[in-house]
Scaffold this motif. Structure first.
Motif, PDB file in Angstrom:
ATOM      1  N   UNK A 181       0.614   9.969   4.436  1.00 14.29           N
ATOM      2  CA  UNK A 181      -0.681   9.628   3.059  1.00 14.29           C
ATOM      3  C   UNK A 181       0.075   8.458   2.137  1.00 14.29           C
ATOM      4  N   UNK A 182       1.078   8.654   1.788  1.00 15.73           N
ATOM      5  CA  UNK A 182       1.586   7.894   1.283  1.00 15.73           C
ATOM      6  C   UNK A 182       2.261   6.909   1.438  1.00 15.73           C
ATOM      7  N   UNK A 183       2.885   6.627   2.664  1.00 16.34           N
ATOM      8  CA  UNK A 183       2.752   5.746   3.831  1.00 16.34           C
ATOM      9  C   UNK A 183       1.988   4.547   3.393  1.00 16.34           C
ATOM     10  N   UNK A 186      -2.108  -0.094   2.602  1.00 14.12           N
ATOM     11  CA  UNK A 186      -3.286  -0.529   2.629  1.00 14.12           C
ATOM     12  C   UNK A 186      -3.324  -1.318   1.661  1.00 14.12           C
ATOM     13  N   UNK A 187      -2.692  -0.665   0.453  1.00 15.75           N
ATOM     14  CA  UNK A 187      -2.882  -1.517  -1.551  1.00 15.75           C
ATOM     15  C   UNK A 187      -1.229  -2.719  -0.497  1.00 15.75           C
ATOM     16  N   UNK A 188      -0.593  -3.055   0.325  1.00 18.43           N
ATOM     17  CA  UNK A 188      -0.276  -4.127   0.405  1.00 18.43           C
ATOM     18  C   UNK A 188      -0.908  -5.486   0.793  1.00 18.43           C
ATOM     19  N   UNK A 243      -1.998  -8.615  -0.811  1.00 20.82           N
ATOM     20  CA  UNK A 243      -2.052  -9.803   0.375  1.00 20.82           C
ATOM     21  C   UNK A 243      -3.682 -11.005   0.619  1.00 20.82           C
ATOM     22  N   UNK A 244      -4.606  -9.630   0.955  1.00 22.72           N
ATOM     23  CA  UNK A 244      -5.529 -10.445   1.405  1.00 22.72           C
ATOM     24  C   UNK A 244      -6.709 -11.222  -0.034  1.00 22.72           C
ATOM     25  N   UNK A 245      -6.202 -10.311  -0.882  1.00 19.21           N
ATOM     26  CA  UNK A 245      -6.879 -10.720  -1.828  1.00 19.21           C
ATOM     27  C   UNK A 245      -6.330 -12.148  -2.568  1.00 19.21           C
TER      28      UNK A 245
END
Length: 178
Positions: free
Chosen positions: A158-160, A165-167, A171-173
């Motif tokens: 879950x952490x990884x 996903x947050x990274x 990057x997408x934004x």
């Protein structure tokens, strides 16, 4: 699925898990007594009795079925991978890891690190994976130690994946792709 059907299914699957752990405990009782396992296989550390499985396995099964039902109710599209398939894969992986451990195979180390690699790409925090892993390993190590180990693997997964996903979203934004 109707609410009564969902509760009935949850109850029946929990009873099936209880029957599985009762069968294991009965077999152990009739073949020398119910085993206890030391944490980290170190006799200096406390031992945990397999009797605790009577509490853990049904609670884990009840929780697992509830989580799967809630995920299905929230899903807009059908899942790519069936929860039953995930359970069966985890059951097989746990059984394989147990067999390798029981026979003292050096391959057990590779299987362990393979599980860590899987945690990077498969959502091992889903409860069906933990339940399958616990039941797959229960015949060698009892249900408690695999549940503790599986919970750590689930947390790692879950952490990884959450961090990745947050990274990815960040990057997408920044590139205006969101």
């Amino acid at each position: 699925m109707h609410a009564d059907d969902a509760i009935r299914k949850r109850f029946h699957l929990t009873l099936l898990a209880l029957a599985a752990i009762l069968a294991l405990l009965a077999w152990e009782h009739l073949n020398g007594g119910v085993a206890s396992h030391h944490l980290l296989a170190n006799p200096d550390l406390p031992a945990v009795s397999n009797w605790w499985g009577l509490l853990l396995v049904p609670l884990l099964a009840w929780s697992t079925v509830g989580q799967v039902q809630r995920r299905r109710a929230r899903a807009r599209v059908a899942p790519k991978f069936s929860p039953l398939a995930g359970f069966l894969c985890a059951l097989a992986y746990g059984a394989l890891l147990s067999a390798l451990f029981a026979h003292g195979s050096a391959v057990v180390d590779y299987a362990f690190f393979g599980l860590l690699a899987l945690a990077l790409v498969v959502r091992l925090w889903h409860a069906e994976y933990l339940l399958g892993f616990v039941l797959g390993m229960a015949f060698v190590t009892g249900p408690i130690l695999p549940a503790m180990f599986g919970a750590l693997i689930a947390l790692f997964s879950w952490l990884v994946q959450s961090a990745a996903l947050a990274v990815w979203r960040k990057l997408r934004s920044r590139r205006g792709l969101a």
